[in-house]
Design a protein around this motif. Sequence first.
Motif, PDB file in Angstrom:
ATOM      1  N   ILE A 162       0.833  -1.200   0.000  1.00 16.49           N
ATOM      2  CA  ILE A 162       0.000   0.000   0.000  1.00 16.49           C
ATOM      3  C   ILE A 162       0.869   1.251   0.000  1.00 16.49           C
ATOM      4  CG2 ILE A 162      -1.814   1.247   1.200  1.00 16.49           C
ATOM      5  CD1 ILE A 162      -2.672  -1.398  -0.009  1.00 16.49           C
ATOM      6  N   SER A 163       1.944   1.229   0.783  1.00 16.38           N
ATOM      7  CA  SER A 163       2.850   2.378   0.824  1.00 16.38           C
ATOM      8  C   SER A 163       3.433   2.665  -0.552  1.00 16.38           C
ATOM      9  CB  SER A 163       3.981   2.130   1.825  1.00 16.38           C
ATOM     10  OG  SER A 163       3.496   2.071   3.145  1.00 16.38           O
ATOM     11  N   ASN A 164       3.823   1.605  -1.273  1.00 15.64           N
ATOM     12  CA  ASN A 164       4.390   1.785  -2.610  1.00 15.64           C
ATOM     13  C   ASN A 164       3.357   2.364  -3.577  1.00 15.64           C
ATOM     14  OD1 ASN A 164       6.888   0.809  -1.844  1.00 15.64           O
ATOM     15  ND2 ASN A 164       6.446  -1.293  -2.447  1.00 15.64           N
ATOM     16  N   MET A 165       2.110   1.914  -3.463  1.00 18.98           N
ATOM     17  CA  MET A 165       1.061   2.440  -4.332  1.00 18.98           C
ATOM     18  C   MET A 165       0.773   3.906  -4.011  1.00 18.98           C
ATOM     19  SD  MET A 165      -1.560  -0.830  -4.490  1.00 18.98           S
ATOM     20  CE  MET A 165      -2.576  -0.083  -5.761  1.00 18.98           C
ATOM     21  N   ILE A 166       0.762   4.232  -2.725  1.00 20.36           N
ATOM     22  CA  ILE A 166       0.565   5.625  -2.328  1.00 20.36           C
ATOM     23  C   ILE A 166       1.689   6.490  -2.865  1.00 20.36           C
ATOM     24  CG2 ILE A 166       0.550   7.189  -0.342  1.00 20.36           C
ATOM     25  CD1 ILE A 166      -0.887   4.977   1.217  1.00 20.36           C
ATOM     26  N   LEU A 167       2.891   5.956  -2.828  1.00 14.72           N
ATOM     27  CA  LEU A 167       4.044   6.697  -3.334  1.00 14.72           C
ATOM     28  C   LEU A 167       3.900   6.988  -4.821  1.00 14.72           C
ATOM     29  CD1 LEU A 167       6.850   7.874  -2.931  1.00 14.72           C
ATOM     30  CD2 LEU A 167       7.783   5.579  -3.249  1.00 14.72           C
ATOM     31  N   MET A 168       3.460   6.004  -5.600  1.00 12.06           N
ATOM     32  CA  MET A 168       3.282   6.207  -7.034  1.00 12.06           C
ATOM     33  C   MET A 168       2.219   7.265  -7.311  1.00 12.06           C
ATOM     34  SD  MET A 168       3.691   2.414  -8.757  1.00 12.06           S
ATOM     35  CE  MET A 168       2.642   1.537  -7.592  1.00 12.06           C
ATOM     36  N   LEU A 169       1.135   7.215  -6.563  1.00 13.99           N
ATOM     37  CA  LEU A 169       0.087   8.215  -6.729  1.00 13.99           C
ATOM     38  C   LEU A 169       0.590   9.604  -6.330  1.00 13.99           C
ATOM     39  CD1 LEU A 169      -3.060   6.319  -5.374  1.00 13.99           C
ATOM     40  CD2 LEU A 169      -2.539   6.893  -7.749  1.00 13.99           C
ATOM     41  N   SER A 170       1.330   9.653  -5.249  1.00 13.50           N
ATOM     42  CA  SER A 170       1.863  10.936  -4.779  1.00 13.50           C
ATOM     43  C   SER A 170       2.805  11.545  -5.798  1.00 13.50           C
ATOM     44  CB  SER A 170       2.577  10.754  -3.439  1.00 13.50           C
ATOM     45  OG  SER A 170       1.685  10.315  -2.442  1.00 13.50           O
ATOM     46  N   ASN A 171       3.624  10.706  -6.436  1.00 12.43           N
ATOM     47  CA  ASN A 171       4.543  11.203  -7.460  1.00 12.43           C
ATOM     48  C   ASN A 171       3.772  11.793  -8.644  1.00 12.43           C
ATOM     49  OD1 ASN A 171       6.862  10.548  -6.074  1.00 12.43           O
ATOM     50  ND2 ASN A 171       7.102   8.552  -7.034  1.00 12.43           N
ATOM     51  N   ALA A 172       2.693  11.116  -9.039  1.00  9.07           N
ATOM     52  CA  ALA A 172       1.892  11.603 -10.161  1.00  9.07           C
ATOM     53  C   ALA A 172       1.250  12.948  -9.828  1.00  9.07           C
ATOM     54  CB  ALA A 172       0.813  10.574 -10.514  1.00  9.07           C
ATOM     55  N   ILE A 173       0.707  13.056  -8.626  1.00  4.79           N
ATOM     56  CA  ILE A 173       0.099  14.314  -8.201  1.00  4.79           C
ATOM     57  C   ILE A 173       1.164  15.397  -8.077  1.00  4.79           C
ATOM     58  CG2 ILE A 173      -1.087  15.465  -6.309  1.00  4.79           C
ATOM     59  CD1 ILE A 173      -2.889  13.703  -7.984  1.00  4.79           C
ATOM     60  N   GLY A 174       2.341  15.016  -7.575  1.00  7.39           N
ATOM     61  CA  GLY A 174       3.434  15.970  -7.434  1.00  7.39           C
ATOM     62  C   GLY A 174       3.864  16.548  -8.766  1.00  7.39           C
ATOM     63  N   ASP A 193      -6.944  23.167  -5.086  1.00  4.65           N
ATOM     64  CA  ASP A 193      -8.105  22.375  -4.662  1.00  4.65           C
ATOM     65  C   ASP A 193      -8.471  21.272  -5.653  1.00  4.65           C
ATOM     66  OD1 ASP A 193      -8.347  23.662  -2.270  1.00  4.65           O
ATOM     67  OD2 ASP A 193      -9.998  24.978  -2.871  1.00  4.65           O
ATOM     68  N   PRO A 194      -8.463  21.548  -6.978  1.00  2.19           N
ATOM     69  CA  PRO A 194      -8.776  20.460  -7.916  1.00  2.19           C
ATOM     70  C   PRO A 194      -7.773  19.308  -7.839  1.00  2.19           C
ATOM     71  CG  PRO A 194      -8.984  22.589  -8.995  1.00  2.19           C
ATOM     72  CD  PRO A 194      -8.319  22.842  -7.675  1.00  2.19           C
ATOM     73  N   VAL A 195      -6.506  19.620  -7.577  1.00  2.00           N
ATOM     74  CA  VAL A 195      -5.489  18.579  -7.452  1.00  2.00           C
ATOM     75  C   VAL A 195      -5.750  17.742  -6.207  1.00  2.00           C
ATOM     76  CG1 VAL A 195      -3.026  18.127  -7.204  1.00  2.00           C
ATOM     77  CG2 VAL A 195      -3.795  19.995  -8.663  1.00  2.00           C
ATOM     78  N   VAL A 196      -6.096  18.401  -5.119  1.00  2.00           N
ATOM     79  CA  VAL A 196      -6.400  17.693  -3.878  1.00  2.00           C
ATOM     80  C   VAL A 196      -7.627  16.804  -4.070  1.00  2.00           C
ATOM     81  CG1 VAL A 196      -7.075  17.957  -1.463  1.00  2.00           C
ATOM     82  CG2 VAL A 196      -5.335  19.472  -2.447  1.00  2.00           C
ATOM     83  N   ASP A 197      -8.662  17.321  -4.720  1.00  2.00           N
ATOM     84  CA  ASP A 197      -9.878  16.533  -4.955  1.00  2.00           C
ATOM     85  C   ASP A 197      -9.572  15.298  -5.792  1.00  2.00           C
ATOM     86  OD1 ASP A 197     -11.335  18.391  -3.544  1.00  2.00           O
ATOM     87  OD2 ASP A 197     -12.044  19.475  -5.318  1.00  2.00           O
ATOM     88  N   GLN A 198      -8.709  15.457  -6.776  1.00  2.00           N
ATOM     89  CA  GLN A 198      -8.340  14.321  -7.624  1.00  2.00           C
ATOM     90  C   GLN A 198      -7.582  13.274  -6.817  1.00  2.00           C
ATOM     91  OE1 GLN A 198      -5.311  14.927 -10.740  1.00  2.00           O
ATOM     92  NE2 GLN A 198      -6.734  14.004 -12.179  1.00  2.00           N
ATOM     93  N   ALA A 199      -6.688  13.727  -5.951  1.00  2.00           N
ATOM     94  CA  ALA A 199      -5.935  12.796  -5.118  1.00  2.00           C
ATOM     95  C   ALA A 199      -6.855  12.026  -4.177  1.00  2.00           C
ATOM     96  CB  ALA A 199      -4.881  13.558  -4.317  1.00  2.00           C
TER      97      ALA A 199
END
Length: 213
Positions: A162-174, A193-199
């Motif tokens: 789960i941590s690795n998946m969160i990391l991948m999502l965080s990188n994409a949002i970043g 706000d739109p970026v946060v909502d998407q995350a």
Amino acid sequence: MARTRQPIDPEKSARIIDVAMHAFAQHGYRDTNTEQIAERAGVSKGLIFHYFQSKANLYVETVRATYSKIVAAADMSVWQDSADLKDMVVRALRYKIQLQLRYPDEFALAMQAYAEVGNLPERLRPQLQAIWSNQLTTSVPDMVGPVLQRMPLRAGVTAETISNMILMLSNAIGEQAKVMVRANPQIKIEDFDPVVDQAVQYMDVLEHGFLAE
């Protein structure tokens, strides 16, 4: 008779790195020269090479110090005290944006070293990738682990996965946030706000899946 190496003055070394951090962040690796760093740090160019041997080594040490500065400034409870993954994302992204606006050059250099590593001299790339990997392997579990421990994970699913998946999502949002900052350096927190909502939507899918029950 061997010459005695001049000892490193910690205060001067720290001053050089601080000046270098702002210079590299604003001009990039290739367009930053050691003469300007020396002048602004109030030291000789020779002293910089005495302390760091090369501009490349100075860059690596500056990036390492910058990551450490950001981690030291961050309040980990923002992540650790979250109720669930969605709450963690909202709290963490808003807080990270606040830090980014508070430390613009530090974040600019951190993102530059990560995103533009392919444009740097080849000999630098493994060192920078090692710095980034070390930050991830030490920081992400500390931030996410306490939240996952409070959640009932499905049998066969590990907190590490789960941590690795969160990391991948965080990188994409970043990456998305980075583009927005570059396009508008005066961007305000509420503009994200739109970026946060998407995350949050991403985390909802991660936590509950995407198939209807």
